[in-house]
Scaffold this motif. Structure first.
Motif, PDB file in Angstrom:
ATOM      1  N   LYS A  95       0.507  -1.365  -0.263  1.00 47.97           N
ATOM      2  CA  LYS A  95       0.015  -0.367   0.107  1.00 47.97           C
ATOM      3  C   LYS A  95       0.748   1.047  -0.019  1.00 47.97           C
ATOM      4  O   LYS A  95       0.804   2.389  -0.544  1.00 47.97           O
ATOM      5  CB  LYS A  95      -0.869   0.013   0.782  1.00 47.97           C
ATOM      6  CG  LYS A  95      -2.102  -1.289   1.217  1.00 47.97           C
ATOM      7  CD  LYS A  95      -2.644  -0.795   2.541  1.00 47.97           C
ATOM      8  CE  LYS A  95      -4.375  -2.443   2.045  1.00 47.97           C
ATOM      9  NZ  LYS A  95      -5.062  -1.617   3.166  1.00 47.97           N
ATOM     10  N   LYS A  96       2.080   1.780   0.751  1.00 47.39           N
ATOM     11  CA  LYS A  96       2.410   2.216   0.907  1.00 47.39           C
ATOM     12  C   LYS A  96       3.645   2.564  -0.631  1.00 47.39           C
ATOM     13  O   LYS A  96       3.090   3.670  -1.053  1.00 47.39           O
ATOM     14  CB  LYS A  96       3.577   2.126   1.840  1.00 47.39           C
ATOM     15  CG  LYS A  96       3.287   2.381   3.272  1.00 47.39           C
ATOM     16  CD  LYS A  96       3.982   2.260   4.904  1.00 47.39           C
ATOM     17  CE  LYS A  96       4.182   2.340   6.263  1.00 47.39           C
ATOM     18  NZ  LYS A  96       5.002   2.080   6.849  1.00 47.39           N
ATOM     19  N   ALA A 105       2.557   1.831  -3.003  1.00 49.25           N
ATOM     20  CA  ALA A 105       1.524   2.283  -4.440  1.00 49.25           C
ATOM     21  C   ALA A 105       1.198   3.432  -4.063  1.00 49.25           C
ATOM     22  O   ALA A 105       1.163   4.629  -4.962  1.00 49.25           O
ATOM     23  CB  ALA A 105       0.261   1.233  -3.963  1.00 49.25           C
ATOM     24  N   GLU A 106       1.051   3.830  -3.031  1.00 49.59           N
ATOM     25  CA  GLU A 106       0.708   5.465  -2.660  1.00 49.59           C
ATOM     26  C   GLU A 106       2.214   6.437  -3.105  1.00 49.59           C
ATOM     27  O   GLU A 106       1.243   7.123  -3.478  1.00 49.59           O
ATOM     28  CB  GLU A 106       0.153   5.833  -1.239  1.00 49.59           C
ATOM     29  CG  GLU A 106      -1.073   4.802  -0.630  1.00 49.59           C
ATOM     30  CD  GLU A 106      -0.951   5.010   1.225  1.00 49.59           C
ATOM     31  OE1 GLU A 106       0.057   6.111   1.455  1.00 49.59           O
ATOM     32  OE2 GLU A 106      -2.151   4.682   1.405  1.00 49.59           O
ATOM     33  N   GLU A 107       2.614   5.821  -3.006  1.00 54.75           N
ATOM     34  CA  GLU A 107       4.467   6.455  -3.383  1.00 54.75           C
ATOM     35  C   GLU A 107       4.559   6.832  -4.758  1.00 54.75           C
ATOM     36  O   GLU A 107       5.117   7.713  -5.374  1.00 54.75           O
ATOM     37  CB  GLU A 107       5.516   5.929  -2.841  1.00 54.75           C
ATOM     38  CG  GLU A 107       6.764   6.443  -3.044  1.00 54.75           C
ATOM     39  CD  GLU A 107       6.978   7.769  -2.411  1.00 54.75           C
ATOM     40  OE1 GLU A 107       7.571   8.658  -3.103  1.00 54.75           O
ATOM     41  OE2 GLU A 107       6.396   7.778  -1.228  1.00 54.75           O
ATOM     42  N   ALA A 150       1.889   6.363  -7.237  1.00 56.33           N
ATOM     43  CA  ALA A 150       0.627   7.586  -6.871  1.00 56.33           C
ATOM     44  C   ALA A 150       1.375   8.973  -6.884  1.00 56.33           C
ATOM     45  O   ALA A 150       1.117  10.101  -7.365  1.00 56.33           O
ATOM     46  CB  ALA A 150      -0.112   7.189  -6.397  1.00 56.33           C
ATOM     47  N   ARG A 151       2.070   9.507  -5.978  1.00 53.69           N
ATOM     48  CA  ARG A 151       2.302  10.390  -5.360  1.00 53.69           C
ATOM     49  C   ARG A 151       3.368  10.781  -6.512  1.00 53.69           C
ATOM     50  O   ARG A 151       3.277  12.232  -7.206  1.00 53.69           O
ATOM     51  CB  ARG A 151       3.340  10.650  -4.027  1.00 53.69           C
ATOM     52  CG  ARG A 151       3.515  12.113  -3.570  1.00 53.69           C
ATOM     53  CD  ARG A 151       3.819  12.052  -2.165  1.00 53.69           C
ATOM     54  NE  ARG A 151       4.873  10.750  -2.086  1.00 53.69           N
ATOM     55  CZ  ARG A 151       6.685  11.429  -2.068  1.00 53.69           C
ATOM     56  NH1 ARG A 151       6.515  12.748  -2.687  1.00 53.69           N
ATOM     57  NH2 ARG A 151       7.711  10.598  -2.256  1.00 53.69           N
TER      58      ARG A 151
END
Length: 316
Positions: free
Chosen positions: A141-142, A144-146, A148-149
């Protein structure tokens, strides 16, 4: 001949017997209400006369009873209604069953895939790192968030670069327009300067020409005569055309002055009195009254030529 009221028609009881026989003798799979209604209706339509031994069919002299006929007609109508009702009900039941089967197939109960609610049996199996296979771990999750960011930052950076490029292009366009305007203004100023210099040169040239002409006139007028042979030779048109406007007027009056005419104008008076050969003895009115008798043919020809030139130039 049989008359009177007979017994009630046994058609209804016979119909019940036929339904019962069909129910008992039919296999279990065909005992559905739809099959019973359809087949009973078909049987009733095919057997219009279930009483072949009825006396009303055997005796040609039978006189029907009105009540019995009405009952028979009512039974016939009831048979028709029953047949139609059976067909309609059978069709409705078949369509309902088909719709139910389609609903089950669409919901997935009859398919071999995963259950629409509970999912496949392998959904809850755990992956190698101890988390369910259908769920993401905290690290994933982290990550994927990174990602995306980073993608969002990259997109924003790209937008800023495009905006900067557009601004630079707009600035370059404005600068080019400004330079073009300045160049146009410089060309117009240069053109105006050239026109002004040209006008100044023309004016200077004109003034120089006028000065030269004035000097020539002064030189001519400073002499004793403008046309010294005006009494003995007819001057050509080209010779007279070479004279200036002032010389034409003074040459014409010079011919008059040679004959002694007195001038009242200050300019002519001062000019001719400065000449040694001038002797003014005849007043202007008297001289103009007998002008033709005072000149010879040569002088008359020169006077006519000078008058013509003066009129063409608008001097008279």
């Amino acid at each position: 001949m049989i008359s009177g009221t007979g017994p009630r028609s046994p058609r209804l009881s016979l119909r019940r017997c036929m339904i019962w026989d069909f129910w008992v003798t039919s296999p279990r799979v065909t005992r559905s209400p739809c099959s019973i209604l359809c087949k009973t209706g078909c049987f009733m339509r095919e057997n219009r006369n279930p009483y072949p031994n009825d006396r009303r069919n055997q005796n040609s002299n039978y006189i029907p009873n009105d009540d019995i006929d009405r009952e028979e007609k009512a039974d016939i109508r009831q048979q028709k209604k029953g047949s139609v009702f059976g067909v309609i009900m059978g069709g409705i039941i078949i369509l309902t069953l088909l719709a139910f089967v389609f609903v089950l197939m669409d919901s997935g109960f009859l398919s071999s895939g995963a259950h629409p609610i509970y999912g496949s049996p392998d959904t809850k199996e755990e992956s190698g790192n101890g988390a369910p296979s259908g769920e993401l771990t905290q690290e994933e999750k982290k990550k994927a968030e990174e990602e995306a960011r980073l993608a969002m930052e990259e997109e924003k950076k790209k937008e800023r670069e495009e905006q900067a490029a557009r601004e630079a292009e707009e600035e370059a366009r404005k600068q080019a327009e400004k330079e073009e305007e300045e160049a146009q203004a410089a060309r117009e100023a240069e053109k105006r300067k050239e026109e002004r210099q040209k006008r100044e040169a023309e004016e200077k040239e004109k003034q120089e020409e006028m000065r030269k002409q004035l000097e020539e006139e002064q030189e001519v007028l400073s002499g004793d005569y403008i046309l010294p042979e005006s009494s003995t030779r007819v001057y050509s048109e080209s010779e007279l055309e070479a004279l200036t406007d002032k010389e034409v007027i003074f040459a014409l009056n010079e011919i008059y002055a040679k004959k002694g005419r007195i001038f009242t104008g200050e300019e002519f008076k001062s000019y001719f009195e400065s000449k040694s050969w001038y002797k003014g003895t005849i007043p202007a009115e008297e001289f103009d009254a007998n002008q033709n008798d005072r000149f010879n043919d040569v002088e008359k020809a020169n006077i006519a030529a000078l008058v013509k030139i003066a009129q063409e130039r608008g001097l008279r």
